[in-house]
Design an enzyme around this catalytic site. Structure first.
Site, PDB file in Angstrom:
ATOM      1  CB  CYS A 195      14.661   3.466 -12.270  1.00 26.14           C
ATOM      2  SG  CYS A 195      13.319   4.643 -11.534  1.00 26.14           S
ATOM      3  NE  ARG A 223      18.398  -0.945 -12.229  1.00 24.76           N
ATOM      4  CZ  ARG A 223      19.551  -1.283 -11.128  1.00 24.76           C
ATOM      5  NH1 ARG A 223      20.130  -2.282 -11.123  1.00 24.76           N
ATOM      6  NH2 ARG A 223      19.710  -0.123 -10.328  1.00 24.76           N
ATOM      7  CD1 TRP A 226       9.766  -0.320  -7.971  1.00 26.45           C
ATOM      8  CD2 TRP A 226      10.500   1.638  -6.616  1.00 26.45           C
ATOM      9  NE1 TRP A 226       9.434  -0.352  -6.665  1.00 26.45           N
ATOM     10  CE2 TRP A 226       9.861   0.529  -5.446  1.00 26.45           C
ATOM     11  CE3 TRP A 226      10.801   2.657  -6.155  1.00 26.45           C
ATOM     12  CZ2 TRP A 226       9.451   0.878  -4.211  1.00 26.45           C
ATOM     13  CZ3 TRP A 226      10.787   3.063  -4.840  1.00 26.45           C
ATOM     14  CH2 TRP A 226      10.162   1.983  -3.979  1.00 26.45           C
ATOM     15  CG  ASN A 267      18.269   4.654 -10.448  1.00 27.78           C
ATOM     16  OD1 ASN A 267      17.105   4.753  -9.608  1.00 27.78           O
ATOM     17  ND2 ASN A 267      18.872   3.405 -10.854  1.00 27.78           N
ATOM     18  N   GLY A 268      16.727   7.771  -8.858  1.00 21.04           N
ATOM     19  CA  GLY A 268      17.090   8.489  -7.653  1.00 21.04           C
ATOM     20  C   GLY A 268      15.724   9.480  -7.213  1.00 21.04           C
ATOM     21  CD  GLU A 274      15.227 -15.500   2.400  1.00 21.39           C
ATOM     22  OE1 GLU A 274      15.252 -14.499   2.872  1.00 21.39           O
ATOM     23  OE2 GLU A 274      15.481 -15.510   1.107  1.00 21.39           O
ATOM     24  CE  LYS A 334      13.067 -14.905  -0.454  1.00 25.92           C
ATOM     25  NZ  LYS A 334      14.118 -14.173  -1.111  1.00 25.92           N
ATOM     26  CD  GLU A 354      10.843 -11.044  -1.239  1.00 28.56           C
ATOM     27  OE1 GLU A 354      11.433 -10.133  -1.532  1.00 28.56           O
ATOM     28  OE2 GLU A 354      11.122 -12.102  -1.475  1.00 28.56           O
ATOM     29  CG  HIS A 408       6.343 -15.771  25.495  1.00 24.49           C
ATOM     30  ND1 HIS A 408       6.276 -15.770  26.873  1.00 24.49           N
ATOM     31  CD2 HIS A 408       7.471 -16.523  25.081  1.00 24.49           C
ATOM     32  CE1 HIS A 408       7.333 -16.654  27.186  1.00 24.49           C
ATOM     33  NE2 HIS A 408       8.030 -17.209  26.254  1.00 24.49           N
ATOM     34  CE  LYS A 416      18.051  -8.970  -7.831  1.00 24.79           C
ATOM     35  NZ  LYS A 416      17.598 -10.079  -6.835  1.00 24.79           N
TER      36      LYS A 416
HETATM   37  C1  F6R Z   1      14.136 -10.313  -1.005  1.00 25.69           C
HETATM   38  C2  F6R Z   1      14.975  -9.270  -1.572  1.00 25.69           C
HETATM   39  C3  F6R Z   1      15.208  -8.167  -0.712  1.00 25.69           C
HETATM   40  C4  F6R Z   1      16.747  -7.854  -0.750  1.00 25.69           C
HETATM   41  C5  F6R Z   1      17.085  -6.574  -0.012  1.00 25.69           C
HETATM   42  C6  F6R Z   1      18.461  -6.007  -0.315  1.00 25.69           C
HETATM   43  O1  F6R Z   1      13.942 -11.549  -1.797  1.00 25.69           O
HETATM   44  O2  F6R Z   1      15.252  -9.580  -2.744  1.00 25.69           O
HETATM   45  O3  F6R Z   1      14.958  -8.207   0.643  1.00 25.69           O
HETATM   46  O4  F6R Z   1      17.345  -8.875  -0.201  1.00 25.69           O
HETATM   47  O5  F6R Z   1      16.391  -5.295  -0.752  1.00 25.69           O
HETATM   48  O6  F6R Z   1      19.040  -6.276  -1.400  1.00 25.69           O
HETATM   49  P1  F6R Z   1      20.457  -6.106  -1.654  1.00 25.69           P
HETATM   50  O7  F6R Z   1      20.959  -7.689  -1.484  1.00 25.69           O
HETATM   51  O8  F6R Z   1      20.775  -5.878  -3.234  1.00 25.69           O
HETATM   52  O9  F6R Z   1      21.220  -5.217  -0.834  1.00 25.69           O
END
Ligand code: F6R
Length: 589
Positions: free
Chosen positions: A2, A29, A74, A100-101, A467, A471, A474, A490, A584
């Site tokens: 949010c 956000r 969100w 927010n929360g 990772e 990517k 997502e 396995h 985010k």
């Molecule tokens: C992936 C991504 C998320 C964050 C995770 C932790 O691209 O952005 O997996 O890495 O939500 O977020 P932070 O780093 O802000 O604690």
């Protein structure tokens, strides 16, 4: 999670439009819905404009005015509907609330307010806040009514209230970020700095338990518990406006991928003192625990391999799985909490538990002024600048580079580590050329209609495959599943059919032959083999030839995943900056 943005004394008398523009910078956000409330000039009540969906190019129909407050949502409680979008009003339209929360006890508060005759129009937990403030303001000044209401809310929350009668914005923080911007005769409240960076870089980040009142006379800071005023000491950030703009790139994600050419080498010129002190601590016998969520947890895992290379033991525990292992933490433990935002709820919970057990906390963070920063004993601020795309790229590589430097420092090889990182960025700069981009675009076209892909990697390339796969998932919504190469036989080899795309991430290291054997086994079952590797091999149908950078080869391998995810996502019509269902910073458990 949010976005919140409010303004007092908009210089153009178009506060709603200003808030909407600022919210566009915070849309990462949350983008289920958006809404703005304004105190219009010469009108008797607050007016609200709110809609489901992304802000995009939205314009608001709200009238002129100097004070407004807005929100990008969100969704947590209540579906994604216009009615559930914030802001929420009290019965008299004199109080607008955004939030927010999660208010954990909202049901019981609502039952009580319904008995008192309050009328609700949404299913949200937020609306109860507006009505509770209305109820309390019958007998108290608005700021005390708000403080008292806030104290009754259970959970981690930040609220911002637009109050018609006092022509002010009042906000309280517990667990979710809030920052005040102090402009010239204009004052701002936001959940992140990019919302107002165009106007000011003079800021104050609220601590948990603090409240602010913004009105024409300026900004006042309060302690919510005692309800007493505190002195507000602002700081000036070195962020520039360009950091929060796309700068000619079609998306923030692509801009941030390219920014790594600068942000990775930058890590060699910051944090040296802290890194050397931490290296001394590790040499004096401190245990090492690395934690984080999502991409940050993969950074933790990759760092564990880097530590092991230097002969140092460490554990990497995703923050949401931290608790069963927390009993092994003591005051001779260094807990490295890795986080772009410094606000991730699960990471903060793990850190609080580790602190209780006496551990020293090292925050490896990107955003400034966060909760994690405040909880930490040492801060390794990785300096990648604002990361606006929801998907993490440059923050990840800067965190990894910073922790790599630490692993070299422990063995007195910090200067060598620095040279290697500087060399890495020079080599990667040459690597990101038109030929590579054209190859990735054509590979993305070839894979566009695939719904499943698999990835294998071993040792350092194992976290790299995690990772890389994240990517792809997502940004393009393709099911990309990573495996340790050793896991293949396995069970998972059953998934391979003729033409199944399978990425093989490898470096010029002691396990490359084993990984190539695993690749051969997949190829024998008809898999379409895509090597991400510095050398040719018969096992590959396609090779993305990454630079041979020894143990740092994974940086190039991962950047290929970032770019391929981007081009696949764009090709499949996804929004690479704002993937569906994601926010985010995940400030709820
Ligand atoms: C992936 C991504 C998320 C964050 C995770 C932790 O691209 O952005 O997996 O890495 O939500 O977020 P932070 O780093 O802000 O604690």
């Amino acid at each position: 999670m949010c976005g919140i943005f409010g303004i007092i004394n908009d210089k153009n008398n178009q506060a709603a439009a200003t808030v909407l523009e600022g919210l566009k910078k915070l849309e990462y956000r949350g983008y289920d819905s958006w809404g703005v409330a304004i105190i219009p000039n010469n009108k008797k009540e607050i007016q609200v404009d709110k809609h489901i969906g992304k802000i995009g190019e939205a314009k608001t129909i709200l009238p002129a005015g100097k004070i407004a407050l807005g929100h990008t949502r969100w969704a947590t409680h209540g579906g994604v509907t216009d009615n559930n979008a914030h802001p929420h009003l009290d019965c008299n339209k004199k109080i607008a609330v955004i939030h927010n929360g999660i208010v954990e006890n909202y049901q019981e508060i609502k039952v009580d307010l319904l008995k008192k005759g309050h009328h609700f129009v949404s299913e949200t937990d937020t609306e109860v806040i507006a009505h509770l403030i209305e109820e309390k303001s019958k007998t108290k000044k608005i700021n005390f009514a708000i403080f008292e209401t806030f104290k009754l809310l259970r959970g981690s929350n930040a609220i911002a209230v637009l109050d018609f009668d006092s022509q002010s914005i009042i906000a309280c923080r517990n667990g979710s970020p809030l920052v005040v911007g102090l402009g010239t005769d204009q004052y701002f409240l936001a959940s992140d700095v990019p919302a107002f960076l165009k106007e000011t870089n003079k800021v104050y980040f609220l601590n948990d338990g603090e409240a602010v009142i913004l009105n024409n006379n300026g900004v006042k800071l309060f302690d919510i518990e005692t309800e007493k005023e505190r002195s507000l000491v602002s700081q000036t950030l070195d962020w520039k406006l360009e950091d929060a703009e796309k700068g000619g790139y079609p998306h923030f994600l692509l801009k941030e991928i390219y920014e790594q050419l600068k942000t990775i080498p930058k890590t060699t010129s910051i944090n040296e003192k802290e890194i050397r002190e931490l290296a001394d601590k590790i040499n004096s016998g401190y245990k090492i625990v690395l934690t984080g969520c999502g991409t940050a947890s993969y950074c933790a895992l990759a760092s564990k391999y880097f530590f092991a290379q230097q002969g140092i033991d460490s554990s990497a525990i995703p923050s949401y799985e931290f608790m069963p292992f927390s009993k092994f933490i003591d005051k001779k433990t260094l807990v490295f909490a890795i986080s772009q935002s410094g606000e991730t709820a699960d990471t903060l919970i793990a850190v609080k538990e580790a602190k209780k057990r006496g551990a020293e906390i090292v925050a490896v963070i990107n955003a400034r002024g966060s909760t994690l920063e405040r909880l930490a004993n040492t801060v390794l601020s990785v300096g990648a600048g604002p990361e606006i795309a929801v998907v993490s790229t440059k923050a990840f590589t800067s965190q990894l580079s910073t922790l790599y430097l630490l692993t070299t420092a422990v063995k007195n090889k910090y200067e060598i580590g620095k040279e290697k990182i500087i060399n890495l960025s020079q080599v990667i700069t040459k690597f990101l050329n038109t030929q590579l981009i054209n190859q990735l675009i054509s590979l993305a076209k070839q894979l566009m209609n695939e719904e499943h892909m698999y990835l294998i990697g071993k040792h350092l390339n194992y976290p790299a495959t995690l990772e890389f796969a994240l990517k792809i998932k997502e940004t393009s919504y393709v099911h990309a599943e990573p495996f340790a190469a050793g896991e293949l036989k396995h069970g998972v080899i059953t998934l391979i059919q003729k033409g199944t795309p399978c990425f093989v991430l490898a470096s010029n290291d002691e396990v490359k032959d084993e990984v190539l054997s695993s690749a051969a086994e997949i190829k024998a079952r008809g898999g379409l083999m895509i090597g991400v590797f510095p050398f040719e091999s018969n096992e590959f149908d396609v090779l993305i030839k990454t630079p041979d950078l020894e143990d740092l080869t994974i940086f190039g391998n991962i950047i290929v995943g970032q770019l391929l995810g981007y081009y696949l996502g764009v090709g499949r019509g996804a929004d690479p900056d704002k993937p569906r269902n994601l926010a985010k910073s995940v400030t709820v458990k």
